[in-house]
Design an enzyme around this catalytic site. Structure first.
Site, PDB file in Angstrom:
ATOM      1  N   TYR A 179       0.845  -1.205   0.000  1.00 53.18           N
ATOM      2  CA  TYR A 179       0.000   0.000   0.000  1.00 53.18           C
ATOM      3  C   TYR A 179       0.882   1.257   0.000  1.00 53.18           C
ATOM      4  O   TYR A 179       0.687   2.171  -0.798  1.00 53.18           O
ATOM      5  CB  TYR A 179      -0.924  -0.025   1.219  1.00 53.18           C
ATOM      6  CG  TYR A 179      -1.880   1.146   1.286  1.00 53.18           C
ATOM      7  CD1 TYR A 179      -3.007   1.193   0.465  1.00 53.18           C
ATOM      8  CD2 TYR A 179      -1.666   2.201   2.167  1.00 53.18           C
ATOM      9  CE1 TYR A 179      -3.885   2.272   0.518  1.00 53.18           C
ATOM     10  CE2 TYR A 179      -2.537   3.278   2.233  1.00 53.18           C
ATOM     11  CZ  TYR A 179      -3.651   3.310   1.407  1.00 53.18           C
ATOM     12  OH  TYR A 179      -4.516   4.375   1.461  1.00 53.18           O
ATOM     13  N   SER A 182       2.573   1.761  -3.306  1.00 57.67           N
ATOM     14  CA  SER A 182       1.641   2.238  -4.346  1.00 57.67           C
ATOM     15  C   SER A 182       1.395   3.737  -4.184  1.00 57.67           C
ATOM     16  O   SER A 182       1.326   4.485  -5.164  1.00 57.67           O
ATOM     17  CB  SER A 182       0.316   1.459  -4.306  1.00 57.67           C
ATOM     18  OG  SER A 182      -0.480   1.820  -3.194  1.00 57.67           O
ATOM     19  N   ILE A 212      -8.627   8.757   8.052  1.00 58.82           N
ATOM     20  CA  ILE A 212      -9.962   9.313   7.780  1.00 58.82           C
ATOM     21  C   ILE A 212     -10.972   8.193   8.010  1.00 58.82           C
ATOM     22  O   ILE A 212     -10.811   7.082   7.466  1.00 58.82           O
ATOM     23  CB  ILE A 212     -10.086   9.772   6.304  1.00 58.82           C
ATOM     24  CG1 ILE A 212      -8.901  10.663   5.880  1.00 58.82           C
ATOM     25  CG2 ILE A 212     -11.421  10.471   6.084  1.00 58.82           C
ATOM     26  CD1 ILE A 212      -8.825  12.013   6.527  1.00 58.82           C
TER      27      ILE A 212
HETATM   28  N1  LIG Z   1      -9.556   6.339   4.790  1.00 61.10           N
HETATM   29  C1  LIG Z   1      -8.302   6.647   5.046  1.00 61.10           C
HETATM   30  O1  LIG Z   1      -7.860   6.696   6.205  1.00 61.10           O
HETATM   31  C2  LIG Z   1      -7.353   6.947   3.912  1.00 61.10           C
HETATM   32  C3  LIG Z   1      -6.091   7.455   4.241  1.00 61.10           C
HETATM   33  C4  LIG Z   1      -5.208   7.744   3.213  1.00 61.10           C
HETATM   34  C5  LIG Z   1      -5.565   7.569   1.899  1.00 61.10           C
HETATM   35  N2  LIG Z   1      -6.806   7.079   1.616  1.00 61.10           N
HETATM   36  C6  LIG Z   1      -7.120   6.906   0.189  1.00 61.10           C
HETATM   37  O2  LIG Z   1      -8.299   7.600  -0.108  1.00 61.10           O
HETATM   38  C7  LIG Z   1      -8.951   7.003  -1.229  1.00 61.10           C
HETATM   39  C8  LIG Z   1     -10.424   6.756  -0.900  1.00 61.10           C
HETATM   40  O3  LIG Z   1     -10.466   5.840   0.185  1.00 61.10           O
HETATM   41  P1  LIG Z   1     -11.680   5.761   1.210  1.00 61.10           P
HETATM   42  O4  LIG Z   1     -11.104   5.776   2.559  1.00 61.10           O
HETATM   43  O5  LIG Z   1     -12.725   6.702   0.837  1.00 61.10           O
HETATM   44  O6  LIG Z   1     -12.117   4.244   0.943  1.00 61.10           O
HETATM   45  P2  LIG Z   1     -13.520   3.587   0.538  1.00 61.10           P
HETATM   46  O7  LIG Z   1     -13.258   2.129   0.569  1.00 61.10           O
HETATM   47  O8  LIG Z   1     -14.580   4.157   1.360  1.00 61.10           O
HETATM   48  O9  LIG Z   1     -13.707   4.058  -0.981  1.00 61.10           O
HETATM   49  C9  LIG Z   1     -12.912   3.574  -2.020  1.00 61.10           C
HETATM   50  C10 LIG Z   1     -13.788   3.383  -3.245  1.00 61.10           C
HETATM   51  O10 LIG Z   1     -12.959   2.937  -4.343  1.00 61.10           O
HETATM   52  C11 LIG Z   1     -13.701   1.990  -5.080  1.00 61.10           C
HETATM   53  N3  LIG Z   1     -12.817   1.135  -5.858  1.00 61.10           N
HETATM   54  C12 LIG Z   1     -11.956   0.191  -5.412  1.00 61.10           C
HETATM   55  N4  LIG Z   1     -11.352  -0.425  -6.435  1.00 61.10           N
HETATM   56  C13 LIG Z   1     -11.836   0.138  -7.568  1.00 61.10           C
HETATM   57  C14 LIG Z   1     -11.614  -0.076  -8.948  1.00 61.10           C
HETATM   58  N5  LIG Z   1     -10.743  -1.012  -9.376  1.00 61.10           N
HETATM   59  N6  LIG Z   1     -12.294   0.675  -9.851  1.00 61.10           N
HETATM   60  C15 LIG Z   1     -13.180   1.613  -9.430  1.00 61.10           C
HETATM   61  N7  LIG Z   1     -13.445   1.851  -8.131  1.00 61.10           N
HETATM   62  C16 LIG Z   1     -12.788   1.119  -7.210  1.00 61.10           C
HETATM   63  C17 LIG Z   1     -14.449   1.212  -4.017  1.00 61.10           C
HETATM   64  O11 LIG Z   1     -15.536   0.495  -4.583  1.00 61.10           O
HETATM   65  C18 LIG Z   1     -14.857   2.312  -3.060  1.00 61.10           C
HETATM   66  O12 LIG Z   1     -16.134   2.822  -3.396  1.00 61.10           O
HETATM   67  C19 LIG Z   1      -8.184   5.716  -1.526  1.00 61.10           C
HETATM   68  O13 LIG Z   1      -7.297   5.954  -2.611  1.00 61.10           O
HETATM   69  C20 LIG Z   1      -7.399   5.482  -0.244  1.00 61.10           C
HETATM   70  O14 LIG Z   1      -6.221   4.756  -0.485  1.00 61.10           O
HETATM   71  C21 LIG Z   1      -7.714   6.756   2.575  1.00 61.10           C
END
Ligand SMILES: NC(=O)c1ccc[n+]([C@@H]2O[C@H](COP(=O)([O-])OP(=O)(O)OC[C@H]3O[C@@H](n4cnc5c(N)ncnc54)[C@H](O)[C@@H]3O)[C@@H](O)[C@H]2O)c1
Length: 284
Positions: A179, A182, A212
């Site tokens: 992760y 990436s 988050i």
């Molecule tokens: N939540 C956190 O603490 C956090 C921290 C740092 C970064 N992020 C990043 O923020 C972004 C959003 O994450 P989130 O926390 O809202 O997660 P989440 O799981 O709530 O949302 C992610 C969404 O991406 C979609 N998805 C996954 N694979 C996919 C694909 N191949 N094609 C299309 N859609 C796809 C999922 O269906 C989901 O709706 C991500 O890139 C995550 O890595 C999140």
């Protein structure tokens, strides 16, 4: 008292509302914005905020039910929305998404790469399929997003791309190598695309969120039957908050606000940057 009164402009007493020019700087009115990962969490909230800022939002995700829910939220606030089930891993689907967005109004102004997955495993236990899925979704998916948006934005002579990275890119942790790698790749993709796309006034920036509360991380407090364990959740959130200088965990809206800044003209001089929205967890 110090003689600055005449220099600091209108006080809050004089100015009861935000000045229209400031609203204009942050407005997405008349613009078209694609948001991937829009069925959930950060992508969903970004779609909602962008619609509130006046954009026509084009939502994409693997999950149709979640997409419908986000679209309903946008409609509820009077926004305009188009949804498309798409897998960011596949270039053809992402190119088609860019074409769909452009077809709405003959323009594509903003592209947010929020789709992502989180899986944790030790390097010594890594399985090939799992590694491939993670890099394909988190890195290749954002690469195709930049390419598809860049292609249209080159033609129209400008735009803004926002990649969602992570604090994990700066902060190696056990079990999170793939992760973190990436997301470190997303940071370099952001800088590389900023360099290539600058000539046609397309800005490319990333947001690196800290913790988050979204469905992505909620598995940490689900019990064996998949139900929320409130005590576990509370303890988990408290520990995450305590790890930051300001003692907070983040909300999707915190990231959506940063995305609005980077998407709008307020950030016209900002490109190739990673905006760390993390309560001070990591400082670079
Ligand atoms: N939540 C956190 O603490 C956090 C921290 C740092 C970064 N992020 C990043 O923020 C972004 C959003 O994450 P989130 O926390 O809202 O997660 P989440 O799981 O709530 O949302 C992610 C969404 O991406 C979609 N998805 C996954 N694979 C996919 C694909 N191949 N094609 C299309 N859609 C796809 C999922 O269906 C989901 O709706 C991500 O890139 C995550 O890595 C999140």
């Amino acid at each position: 008292m110090f003689g600055f009164e005449g220099l600091i402009g209108p006080t809050t007493e004089d100015l009861k509302e935000m000045h229209p020019s400031l609203i204009e700087d942050c407005s997405l009115s008349g613009r078209v914005a694609v948001i991937t990962g829009a069925a959930s969490g950060i992508g969903q909230e970004t779609a909602r905020l962008f619609a509130q800022a006046g954009a026509l939002v084009v939502l994409a995700d693997l999950e149709e039910v979640g997409l419908d829910a986000t679209a309903a939220m946008v409609v509820e606030i009077g926004g305009e929305v188009v949804s498309q089930v798409a897998n960011v891993v596949h270039r053809a689907e992402i190119e088609a998404l860019a074409d769909l967005a452009f077809a709405q109004r003959g323009r594509l102004d903003v592209w947010v790469n929020a789709a992502g997955i989180l899986t944790d495993f030790a390097i010594l236990d890594a399985e090939e399929a799992e590694i491939d899925r993670l890099f394909a979704t988190n890195l290749k998916g954002q690469y195709w997003g930049c390419a598809a948006a860049g292609r249209v934005m080159q033609r129209q002579g400008g735009g803004s791309i926002v990649n969602i990275s992570s604090a994990a890119a700066d902060n190696p942790k056990p079990m999170l190598s793939a992760y973190s790698i990436s997301k470190a790749g997303v940071n370099m993709l952001t800088q590389s695309a900023a360099v290539e796309f600058g000539a046609f006034h397309c800005r490319v920036n990333a947001i690196a969120p800290g913790f988050i509360e979204t469905p992505m991380v909620a598995s940490a407090w689900l019990d064996s039957e998949g139900q929320i364990d409130a005590v576990q959740r509370e303890e988990f959130l408290r520990a995450r908050a305590a790890a930051t200088p300001i003692g907070l965990t983040g909300r999707p809206r915190d990231i959506a606000h940063a995305a609005l800044y980077l998407a709008s003209d307020a950030s016209r001089f900002v490109t190739g940057q990673v905006l760390r929205v993390n309560g001070g967890l990591v400082m670079r």
